[in-house]
Design a protein around this motif. Structure first.
Motif, PDB file in Angstrom:
ATOM      1  N   LEU A 193       5.113  10.164   1.313  1.00 26.67           N
ATOM      2  CA  LEU A 193       4.526   8.853   1.041  1.00 26.67           C
ATOM      3  C   LEU A 193       5.014   7.838   2.054  1.00 26.67           C
ATOM      4  O   LEU A 193       6.170   7.873   2.474  1.00 26.67           O
ATOM      5  CB  LEU A 193       4.921   8.385  -0.366  1.00 26.67           C
ATOM      6  N   ILE A 194       4.108   6.937   2.422  1.00 25.69           N
ATOM      7  CA  ILE A 194       4.460   5.816   3.292  1.00 25.69           C
ATOM      8  C   ILE A 194       4.128   4.532   2.544  1.00 25.69           C
ATOM      9  O   ILE A 194       3.013   4.353   2.062  1.00 25.69           O
ATOM     10  CB  ILE A 194       3.693   5.873   4.629  1.00 25.69           C
ATOM     11  N   LEU A 203       0.861  -1.178   0.000  1.00 23.32           N
ATOM     12  CA  LEU A 203       0.000   0.000   0.000  1.00 23.32           C
ATOM     13  C   LEU A 203       0.892   1.221   0.000  1.00 23.32           C
ATOM     14  O   LEU A 203       1.954   1.219   0.623  1.00 23.32           O
ATOM     15  CB  LEU A 203      -0.874   0.043   1.252  1.00 23.32           C
ATOM     16  N   VAL A 204       0.465   2.267  -0.686  1.00 24.94           N
ATOM     17  CA  VAL A 204       1.182   3.541  -0.654  1.00 24.94           C
ATOM     18  C   VAL A 204       0.174   4.585  -0.210  1.00 24.94           C
ATOM     19  O   VAL A 204      -0.882   4.744  -0.826  1.00 24.94           O
ATOM     20  CB  VAL A 204       1.780   3.900  -2.029  1.00 24.94           C
ATOM     21  N   GLN A 226      -4.379   9.882   2.094  1.00 26.21           N
ATOM     22  CA  GLN A 226      -5.156   9.121   1.129  1.00 26.21           C
ATOM     23  C   GLN A 226      -4.300   7.987   0.583  1.00 26.21           C
ATOM     24  O   GLN A 226      -3.141   8.175   0.244  1.00 26.21           O
ATOM     25  CB  GLN A 226      -5.600  10.023  -0.021  1.00 26.21           C
ATOM     26  N   GLU A 227      -4.905   6.814   0.521  1.00 30.79           N
ATOM     27  CA  GLU A 227      -4.230   5.663  -0.083  1.00 30.79           C
ATOM     28  C   GLU A 227      -4.255   5.823  -1.592  1.00 30.79           C
ATOM     29  O   GLU A 227      -5.289   6.151  -2.176  1.00 30.79           O
ATOM     30  CB  GLU A 227      -4.952   4.386   0.333  1.00 30.79           C
ATOM     31  N   ARG A 239      -5.037   1.943 -10.710  1.00 31.69           N
ATOM     32  CA  ARG A 239      -5.343   3.058 -11.617  1.00 31.69           C
ATOM     33  C   ARG A 239      -4.062   3.742 -12.100  1.00 31.69           C
ATOM     34  O   ARG A 239      -3.925   4.069 -13.283  1.00 31.69           O
ATOM     35  CB  ARG A 239      -6.253   4.059 -10.925  1.00 31.69           C
ATOM     36  N   LEU A 240      -3.113   3.942 -11.194  1.00 29.28           N
ATOM     37  CA  LEU A 240      -1.841   4.547 -11.581  1.00 29.28           C
ATOM     38  C   LEU A 240      -1.087   3.656 -12.564  1.00 29.28           C
ATOM     39  O   LEU A 240      -0.489   4.139 -13.523  1.00 29.28           O
ATOM     40  CB  LEU A 240      -0.989   4.840 -10.349  1.00 29.28           C
ATOM     41  N   ARG A 241      -1.114   2.352 -12.337  1.00 25.23           N
ATOM     42  CA  ARG A 241      -0.480   1.403 -13.270  1.00 25.23           C
ATOM     43  C   ARG A 241      -1.112   1.511 -14.645  1.00 25.23           C
ATOM     44  O   ARG A 241      -0.417   1.556 -15.655  1.00 25.23           O
ATOM     45  CB  ARG A 241      -0.627  -0.023 -12.737  1.00 25.23           C
ATOM     46  N   ASP A 242      -2.454   1.566 -14.686  1.00 26.36           N
ATOM     47  CA  ASP A 242      -3.160   1.632 -15.961  1.00 26.36           C
ATOM     48  C   ASP A 242      -2.934   2.969 -16.674  1.00 26.36           C
ATOM     49  O   ASP A 242      -2.899   3.024 -17.899  1.00 26.36           O
ATOM     50  CB  ASP A 242      -4.654   1.393 -15.763  1.00 26.36           C
TER      51      ASP A 242
END
Length: 103
Positions: free
Chosen positions: A78-79, A26-27, A40-41, A46-49
């Protein structure tokens, strides 16, 4: 590989969106602006696509593209963490986890 022919165990390999999804990570983006604190996660699928599966997805790669959706500030961080909801499902065969959860 080191000059001695021994593999270098400390060579860092960066994550891509494909590897983050495959590794069950998870990011989460956190706004660091005082008074906001929005988090926000990220939707990795969606980012990959959108950006491509082999797009680098490490902190330094993503931060220039990020801004808080609440305050529009760019002071975000980012975590990266394992998705424990999927990891817990894999622990069903773990005797320690069974004993701990039974109490």
């Amino acid at each position: 590989m080191l000059a001695s022919g021994v593999p270098d165990m400390f060579t860092l390999v960066g994550h891509t969106f494909r590897s983050l999804i495959a590794d069950g990570m998870l990011v989460t983006a956190h706004c660091l602006r005082t008074g906001c604190g929005h988090k926000q996660e990220l939707d990795l699928v969606r980012l990959r696509d959108t950006l491509g599966p082999d797009t680098p997805a490490m902190r330094d790669d993503l931060l220039p593209r990020m801004k808080c959706s609440e305050c529009q500030g760019r002071n975000v961080d980012l975590i990266y963490s394992p998705d424990y909801s999927t990891l817990d499902a894999k622990r069903i065969g773990n005797a320690y986890a069974k004993a701990r959860d039974a109490s």
